[in-house]
Structure formats: C-alpha cells, structure tokens
Design a protein around this motif. Structure first.
Motif, PDB file in Angstrom:
ATOM      1  N   LEU A  36     -22.592  68.248  44.279  1.00  0.00           N
ATOM      2  CA  LEU A  36     -22.196  68.129  45.688  1.00  0.00           C
ATOM      3  C   LEU A  36     -21.135  67.049  45.870  1.00  0.00           C
ATOM      4  CD1 LEU A  36     -25.571  68.528  47.649  1.00  0.00           C
ATOM      5  CD2 LEU A  36     -23.943  70.278  46.922  1.00  0.00           C
ATOM      6  N   HIS A  58     -26.260  70.710  52.780  1.00  0.00           N
ATOM      7  CA  HIS A  58     -26.917  69.655  52.009  1.00  0.00           C
ATOM      8  C   HIS A  58     -27.639  68.765  52.987  1.00  0.00           C
ATOM      9  CE1 HIS A  58     -23.936  66.640  53.353  1.00  0.00           C
ATOM     10  NE2 HIS A  58     -23.222  67.723  53.488  1.00  0.00           N
ATOM     11  N   ASP A  59     -28.654  68.095  52.508  1.00  0.00           N
ATOM     12  CA  ASP A  59     -29.322  67.154  53.391  1.00  0.00           C
ATOM     13  C   ASP A  59     -29.838  65.976  52.585  1.00  0.00           C
ATOM     14  OD1 ASP A  59     -30.419  65.939  55.577  1.00  0.00           O
ATOM     15  OD2 ASP A  59     -32.229  67.177  55.600  1.00  0.00           O
ATOM     16  N   CYS A  60     -30.941  66.159  51.861  1.00  0.00           N
ATOM     17  CA  CYS A  60     -31.561  65.009  51.202  1.00  0.00           C
ATOM     18  C   CYS A  60     -30.779  64.511  49.996  1.00  0.00           C
ATOM     19  CB  CYS A  60     -32.981  65.373  50.767  1.00  0.00           C
ATOM     20  SG  CYS A  60     -33.019  66.551  49.406  1.00  0.00           S
ATOM     21  N   ARG A  61     -30.141  65.416  49.299  1.00  0.00           N
ATOM     22  CA  ARG A  61     -29.436  65.128  48.044  1.00  0.00           C
ATOM     23  C   ARG A  61     -30.352  64.494  46.996  1.00  0.00           C
ATOM     24  NH1 ARG A  61     -23.026  64.757  48.384  1.00  0.00           N
ATOM     25  NH2 ARG A  61     -22.750  66.090  50.183  1.00  0.00           N
ATOM     26  N   GLU A  62     -31.641  64.727  47.153  1.00  0.00           N
ATOM     27  CA  GLU A  62     -32.547  64.244  46.105  1.00  0.00           C
ATOM     28  C   GLU A  62     -33.548  65.319  45.671  1.00  0.00           C
ATOM     29  OE1 GLU A  62     -35.479  61.738  49.141  1.00  0.00           O
ATOM     30  OE2 GLU A  62     -34.214  60.681  47.692  1.00  0.00           O
ATOM     31  N   GLY A  63     -33.192  66.575  45.906  1.00  0.00           N
ATOM     32  CA  GLY A  63     -33.975  67.666  45.334  1.00  0.00           C
ATOM     33  C   GLY A  63     -35.257  68.011  46.060  1.00  0.00           C
ATOM     34  N   ILE A  64     -35.376  67.618  47.329  1.00  0.00           N
ATOM     35  CA  ILE A  64     -36.638  67.915  48.005  1.00  0.00           C
ATOM     36  C   ILE A  64     -36.508  68.727  49.292  1.00  0.00           C
ATOM     37  CG2 ILE A  64     -38.003  66.024  47.036  1.00  0.00           C
ATOM     38  CD1 ILE A  64     -37.403  64.479  49.644  1.00  0.00           C
ATOM     39  N   CYS A  65     -35.291  68.876  49.825  1.00  0.00           N
ATOM     40  CA  CYS A  65     -35.205  69.562  51.114  1.00  0.00           C
ATOM     41  C   CYS A  65     -34.894  71.044  50.969  1.00  0.00           C
ATOM     42  CB  CYS A  65     -34.185  68.892  52.017  1.00  0.00           C
ATOM     43  SG  CYS A  65     -32.484  69.218  51.532  1.00  0.00           S
ATOM     44  N   GLY A  66     -34.218  71.391  49.897  1.00  0.00           N
ATOM     45  CA  GLY A  66     -33.946  72.804  49.634  1.00  0.00           C
ATOM     46  C   GLY A  66     -32.768  73.384  50.393  1.00  0.00           C
ATOM     47  N   THR A  67     -31.901  72.559  50.947  1.00  0.00           N
ATOM     48  CA  THR A  67     -30.776  73.146  51.686  1.00  0.00           C
ATOM     49  C   THR A  67     -29.561  73.451  50.815  1.00  0.00           C
ATOM     50  OG1 THR A  67     -30.136  70.932  52.326  1.00  0.00           O
ATOM     51  CG2 THR A  67     -31.247  72.229  53.996  1.00  0.00           C
ATOM     52  N   CYS A  68     -29.411  72.766  49.693  1.00  0.00           N
ATOM     53  CA  CYS A  68     -28.150  72.854  48.936  1.00  0.00           C
ATOM     54  C   CYS A  68     -28.015  74.184  48.197  1.00  0.00           C
ATOM     55  CB  CYS A  68     -28.019  71.682  47.979  1.00  0.00           C
ATOM     56  SG  CYS A  68     -29.458  71.441  46.922  1.00  0.00           S
ATOM     57  N   THR A  84     -32.113  71.253  41.395  1.00  0.00           N
ATOM     58  CA  THR A  84     -31.352  71.725  42.549  1.00  0.00           C
ATOM     59  C   THR A  84     -29.881  71.354  42.370  1.00  0.00           C
ATOM     60  OG1 THR A  84     -31.850  69.646  43.638  1.00  0.00           O
ATOM     61  CG2 THR A  84     -33.288  71.495  44.161  1.00  0.00           C
ATOM     62  N   CYS A  86     -27.966  69.596  44.172  1.00  0.00           N
ATOM     63  CA  CYS A  86     -27.667  68.191  44.454  1.00  0.00           C
ATOM     64  C   CYS A  86     -28.057  67.274  43.293  1.00  0.00           C
ATOM     65  CB  CYS A  86     -28.371  67.750  45.738  1.00  0.00           C
ATOM     66  SG  CYS A  86     -30.159  68.002  45.717  1.00  0.00           S
TER      67      CYS A  86
HETATM   68  S1  FES Z   1     -29.743  68.544  49.270  1.00  0.00           S
HETATM   69 FE1  FES Z   1     -31.924  68.511  49.517  1.00  0.00          FE
HETATM   70  S2  FES Z   1     -32.567  69.618  47.786  1.00  0.00           S
HETATM   71 FE2  FES Z   1     -30.457  69.479  47.430  1.00  0.00          FE
END
Ligand code: FES
Ligand code: SF4
Lengths: 250, 227
Positions: A36, A58-68, A84, A86
């Motif tokens: 990202l 994108h949202d969390c950028r730590e692999g937990i939100c699932g948007t990317c 993920t 991100c």
């Molecule tokens: S941005 Fe949240 S899981 Fe990839």
C-alpha cells in the motif's frame, strides 16, 4: 536498503458504469515499503502530475480490518500466504518486475472505482443472522458459561475471518461459502450462538443466494488465498448445520 | 413441502443433489465394471450375453435402471446449470490467472462432464440402444436360452480405432472428473473430519485411477488381441 524499479499495471475504471482498462506506471519503491505504501508513492506521483490517483481501500494497515482488497499478479492479497495486502512487503518482488493489480472480481462485488469494490453484500449477509441476540445490561462474567476447549479453539479460529472477501475474489465461482461458513461456525460452536443456529444458518444462506454468490464446488482457492487461513472444514460445518436446520428445525 | 423445494433450490441444496447423484453414479460404475469384466473371459461371450439378458429382463434391475437414467440426467443437467450460474456469478475474469494449490480437474468439472456426456451418447447409442430398442443384434442360443448377441457387437465395435480412441478419451475425462468429484461429494455432504477425510481423499484418488483404467483394458484388449 535496495530500491526497486517497478512497472505497475493497474486497473483504472472511473465508475461502475464505465468500461475500465489497464494503465502502466513506473514506480520506484524501497524494499521495506508495504504494497500500500508503494501505491501511496504512485499516487503522490500522479497527484504531482495532476492526474487522478488510483483509488484503493485501506484502513488499519495492520492486517485486521480486511479493507485492503486487490488482486496482485492473479492472487487476492498477493503471493504471500496468510498475508493481507497491507502486510505484504515489497521485498517479495523483484527489481524490474511488472506487477499486475486488479480489483476483486465477482458480480456480487461491483467495482466502484479502480480497485475499490462494493462489499455491502457481505454486510447484508451478516445483518441477516451473523450475530447473537442478547439483552443489554451488565456485562456477563466471561467464565460463567463453560465452553469446551476444542470448541472454543475451533470457534476462535473461525472468528479470525476479517470479512475481506478474498475468498470470493479467489473463487472461480464467485462463491461466498468460506466467509459465511466462518461466521456460522464461529457463532454456532459457542453456547451463546448455538441457540439461534437453525435460524441463523437458514437466513444467512438465503441472503448469500439472494446476493447472487456462486455455488461451492470445493476447489479450495478460497482456503489457499484467505489471509486468515480459514479452513474448508468450516464449509462442511455450514452444510451440516444447514441440513440440520432444514430437516430437524422448526 | 415448500421447505423441501426451498432446500433444493438453495445453492447448498443444489450441490447436495450433485453430491448424492454423483455418489450413486460412483457406485453404479463398480457394478458396471464387474459385469463388463466378463468380456475378458475366453468363452465366446457366453457369460457376458447371459448377464446382459439378465440385466435387461430382471424387473428389479429394470426399476433401478430407470433411477440410474434419471440420476445421470439430473447430474448432467443440474451440473451444467450450476456451471453457467457460477460463471455468471464470477463475471469478469482476471487478466492474470494464477491459482496455485488448486487442481485443474476441480476448475474444469463442467468441461469434463460435457466430454463424459458426449462419450455416454456414443457408448449408449452403440450398445444400450441397439440392445433395448432395435433388432440389429444377432441371436445366439446357449443350451435352451436364445439371447441377443451384444458380445458380437462389442467385439466388432472395438476393432475400430476411432471407437477405441473415443473410449480412452471418455475414460480419461471420467478419471479427472472422479479425481475431484469423489472427495468433493463428501465435503458437500458436510463430511469433513481429520479422522476420516484423508482416507476418503486417498480412496477417491485410487478409485479415479483404478476404475477408468480397468474399463479401458476392455477395448484395448479387444483391439489388439481379439482380431
Ligand atoms: S488495511 Fe486493514 S487489513 Fe489491510
Ligand atoms: S474467509 Fe478469509 S478470505 Fe474470506 S472474508 Fe474471511 S478472512 Fe477474508
């Protein structure tokens, strides 16, 4: 720190009703960037050139939100297992490589713009039954209901699903069975969720069908691409649970 | 009964029909193979002809065979409808197709099914249809029983290279179809457990190789050794 010169061939589509096409851009990225961040560099470049940046979620950028959500070289969330987009780092790509980036493809996930797809169909599946009904009030003590360890663990593994939709994207049938089964297993195995299992599974399956997701033919592409390693056993659980609800439930 | 209609029109319900009919056809293949292996007996076709006479006249077998025709049609028609629905659900295909960890067979079940269906038309048109609905076959008499000589037709058919080739292609398609279908049927029925799933998968692969291979021996044997 090494710098990678990349050709990013990315899907551009103004809006759903327009036809899209691939555009190729040159990007310099360092190997420690996430995928990202590499796209951020590309977008800064595009903004400087007064061009429309690539839309991606994108949202969390730590692999937990699932948007990317995106498909990288033919694989949702890219080539790395259990990762993920991100969390995917550029060191897994080679200098000079052409990377093809496409949106998730499924009729129930229409493209909104470029790499952004509409996954509200997942929300509607959850709304149809992916919850437990509890009265509001004081929080119940977590240990007041005994849960067998095996069940707790299986349920917890299924609960790892982040609803990213990579399973649908990977499936040649555009099926949402892995996602739905993760939710049905997660809730159905726990005593708090079990009471509503029959109702839940029938409502969620009906909604899944209504959204136009395909039927599962056990190819296993979903399991292979799922960033949270949700297993096909959950789909077997869903099918069992559905049969039980239809043939023995009210 | 609306609940049952609703069940079988759901995505999972349809797949359960595919699974159950598939398992029935898997069982049928074993019975069919055991009967046909009598073609390898060196008795001028006596055992095979008496067996086929029994198969077309026995009332119980007749009853089961109507079920068989129905299940073949159901499996084929529903399978094609599902494949079309699924392809529409996918919509646009990816520019880069990459799906490691999946088998080719699992992604081409409909194509394999169409090949098997084409083979079935040839196969049933040549033997089953001639046996049941025409007087094209000669008659033979064993002791006091006069029966149709299906063996004679089989022996003639398997002298044609293109018929033998079509059989081999059909059986190869069947093998790939079973390679995925056998274990997939159990998964769809919700039977997936670490205690027995490895055994089902192993058995499925064994079945997918051994059964089509055993069927293939018959035309090949006739073509090369029964001039
Ligand atoms: S941005 Fe949240 S899981 Fe990839
Ligand atoms: S099952 Fe896996 S791939 Fe599918 S939505 Fe959940 S986390 Fe994403």
């Amino acid at each position: 720190m090494s710098i990678l010169n990349l050709n990013i061939k990315v899907w551009r589509q103004n809006q759903n009703s327009n036809k899209g096409q691939f555009e190729t851009y040159q990007v310099q990225a360092n190997e420690h960037m996430s995928f990202l961040e590499m796209l951020d560099v590309l977008n800064e470049q595009l903004v400087r050139e007064k061009k429309d940046p690539v839309a991606f979620e994108h949202d969390c950028r730590e692999g937990i939100c699932g948007t990317c959500s995106m498909v990288i070289n033919g694989q949702p969330h890219g080539p790395l297992a259990a990762t993920t987009t991100c969390q995917l780092h550029m060191r897994f790509f080679k200098d000079g490589e052409t990377i093809v980036v496409e949106p998730f493809r499924a009729n129930a996930f229409p493209v909104i713009k470029d790499l952004v797809v509409d996954r509200a169909s997942f929300d509607r599946i959850i709304q149809s039954g992916g919850f437990i009904s509890v009265n509001t009030g004081q929080a119940v003590d977590g240990n007041s209901i005994p849960i067998e360890k095996n069940r707790a663990e299986k349920s917890f593994e299924a609960a790892a699903c982040i609803g990213c939709g990579a399973c649908v994207a990977a499936c040649p049938n555009g099926s949402a069975m892995l996602f739905t089964s993760a939710k049905v297993t997660h809730l159905g195995l726990l005593p708090q969720g079990e009471v509503e299992e029959d109702k839940r599974v029938q409502a969620m399956v009906a909604q899944m069908d209504k959204e136009g997701f395909g039927m599962c033919s056990n190819i296993g592409a979903c399991e292979a691409e799922c960033p949270k390693e949700i297993k096909l056993e959950n789909i077997a659980f869903l099918n069992r649970s559905y049969m039980k609800a239809v043939f023995t439930g009210e | 009964m609306s609940w049952l209609v609703q069940f079988f029109s759901s995505g999972i319900g349809k797949k359960i029909i595919m699974s159950l009919t598939g398992l029935f056809l898997i069982l049928f293949l074993v019975v069919h193979l055991i009967g046909n292996l009598q073609l390898l007996k060196d008795d001028g076709g006596k055992a095979f002809n008496l067996y086929t006479e029994f198969m077309v006249t026995n009332p119980l077998i007749k009853f089961v065979s109507y079920g068989l025709y129905f299940f073949i049609l159901l499996h084929a028609v529903l399978g094609l409808l599902i494949a079309r629905f699924n392809s529409n659900s996918k919509g646009t295909k990816y520019a880069v197709q990459r799906s490691p960890e999946t088998t080719w067979a699992s992604k081409n079940m409909a194509l394999l099914g169409i090949l098997i269906l084409a083979f079935l038309l040839l196969h049933m048109g040549d033997f089953w249809f001639k046996m049941k609905f025409t007087d094209q076959l000669d008659m033979v008499t064993y002791d006091d029983q006069t029966v149709k000589n299906l063996y004679g037709r089989v022996a003639v058919a398997y002298q044609e290279w293109w018929i033998v080739a079509a059989y081999l292609i059909g059986l190869l398609a069947l093998s790939f179809h079973l390679w995925h279908g056998f274990q997939s049927a159990f998964q769809t029925l919700g039977l997936n457990h670490k205690k027995y799933t490895p055994a089902i998968k192993g058995l499925g692969k064994l079945y997918a190789v051994v059964v089509p291979l055993a069927f293939a021996i018959i035309p090949v044997y006739y073509y090369f050794f029964m001039k």
